[in-house]
Design a protein around this motif. Structure first.
Motif, PDB file in Angstrom:
ATOM      1  N   LYS A  98      32.982 -66.994  73.869  1.00 44.34           N
ATOM      2  CA  LYS A  98      31.836 -67.581  73.170  1.00 44.34           C
ATOM      3  C   LYS A  98      31.739 -67.063  71.735  1.00 44.34           C
ATOM      4  O   LYS A  98      31.348 -67.788  70.830  1.00 44.34           O
ATOM      5  CB  LYS A  98      30.542 -67.254  73.931  1.00 44.34           C
ATOM      6  CG  LYS A  98      29.322 -67.908  73.354  1.00 44.34           C
ATOM      7  CD  LYS A  98      28.095 -67.650  74.204  1.00 44.34           C
ATOM      8  CE  LYS A  98      26.918 -68.407  73.635  1.00 44.34           C
ATOM      9  NZ  LYS A  98      25.736 -68.243  74.456  1.00 44.34           N
ATOM     10  N   HIS A  99      32.151 -65.825  71.519  1.00 45.17           N
ATOM     11  CA  HIS A  99      32.012 -65.202  70.206  1.00 45.17           C
ATOM     12  C   HIS A  99      33.272 -65.303  69.352  1.00 45.17           C
ATOM     13  O   HIS A  99      33.318 -64.756  68.257  1.00 45.17           O
ATOM     14  CB  HIS A  99      31.612 -63.735  70.365  1.00 45.17           C
ATOM     15  CG  HIS A  99      30.329 -63.580  71.104  1.00 45.17           C
ATOM     16  ND1 HIS A  99      29.119 -63.977  70.589  1.00 45.17           N
ATOM     17  CD2 HIS A  99      30.068 -63.110  72.343  1.00 45.17           C
ATOM     18  CE1 HIS A  99      28.166 -63.737  71.463  1.00 45.17           C
ATOM     19  NE2 HIS A  99      28.716 -63.216  72.549  1.00 45.17           N
ATOM     20  N   ALA A 114      36.589 -64.121  64.962  1.00 43.93           N
ATOM     21  CA  ALA A 114      35.183 -64.301  65.338  1.00 43.93           C
ATOM     22  C   ALA A 114      34.729 -65.725  65.050  1.00 43.93           C
ATOM     23  O   ALA A 114      35.190 -66.357  64.089  1.00 43.93           O
ATOM     24  CB  ALA A 114      34.311 -63.305  64.581  1.00 43.93           C
ATOM     25  N   GLN A 116      32.060 -66.664  63.754  1.00 42.85           N
ATOM     26  CA  GLN A 116      31.453 -66.738  62.421  1.00 42.85           C
ATOM     27  C   GLN A 116      32.485 -66.998  61.330  1.00 42.85           C
ATOM     28  O   GLN A 116      32.142 -67.448  60.245  1.00 42.85           O
ATOM     29  CB  GLN A 116      30.698 -65.440  62.072  1.00 42.85           C
ATOM     30  CG  GLN A 116      29.518 -65.149  62.940  1.00 42.85           C
ATOM     31  CD  GLN A 116      29.908 -64.323  64.167  1.00 42.85           C
ATOM     32  OE1 GLN A 116      31.070 -64.259  64.561  1.00 42.85           O
ATOM     33  NE2 GLN A 116      28.925 -63.706  64.792  1.00 42.85           N
TER      34      GLN A 116
END
Length: 177
Positions: A98-99, A114, A116
């Motif tokens: 998920k990350h 990541a 992000q």
């Protein structure tokens, strides 16, 4: 990424493998060198040791007094794989989290990207989770991804590098052949 490095090692030959004939002794030294390199796997300075390309020299052996083993200094050239910060590589997706995603690239088994640092991609859960963007480009397990190395960490206990990567940049993301 791939480099040819000149290296030196001390190779220890047990007494039972010492032969009076030069070629047999040289063969023993080379086989022990290859075994030592295989066991070592990687060094912080040179990266992953992939292949010996050239034997430069085998020095005079020195007998160890108590064991009878002979220590030979060996100089050789070796192909290595060492990633660098800012380098663009292609990795294979090992796991979707998920990350972010876990990749492998050549002998490097742990590269984390990541979520992000994957602009425009969002996580889609399910039995086989993926990351998907608005253009329907997807990142899935066993797929290839072009990424840029953000940082490296040498782990001495495992004798390997761990890396952080990003997909933020031009021409980074899933690779389609």
């Amino acid at each position: 990424m791939y480099l040819e490095a000149e290296m030196s090692e001390n190779v220890l030959i047990p007494p039972e493998e010492l032969h009076g004939e030069g070629l047999k002794l040289q063969r023993s030294v080379i086989l022990h060198l290859l075994s030592d390199i295989f066991d070592k796997k990687a060094t912080k300075e040179h990266g992953y040791l992939l292949a010996v390309t050239n034997m430069k020299s085998i020095g005079m052996g020195k007998v160890r007094e108590f064991t009878g083993e002979v220590l030979f200094p060996v100089t050789f050239k070796c192909i290595t794989f060492k990633p660098f910060k800012g380098e663009i590589l292609v990795g294979v997706v090992q796991k979707i989290l998920k990350h972010g995603i876990l990749l492998s690239c050549g002998p490097m088994a742990i590269i984390f990207v990541a979520a992000q640092t994957m602009p425009d991609y969002h996580y889609v859960s399910g039995e086989d989770p993926i990351f998907l963007n608005d253009r329907r480009s997807k990142i899935e397990k066993n797929g290839e991804v072009r990424f840029m190395v953000l940082g490296l960490k040498w782990v001495e206990t495992d004798r390997q590098f761990q890396a952080l990567g990003t997909l933020a940049g031009n021409h980074l993301g899933p690779v389609s052949w």
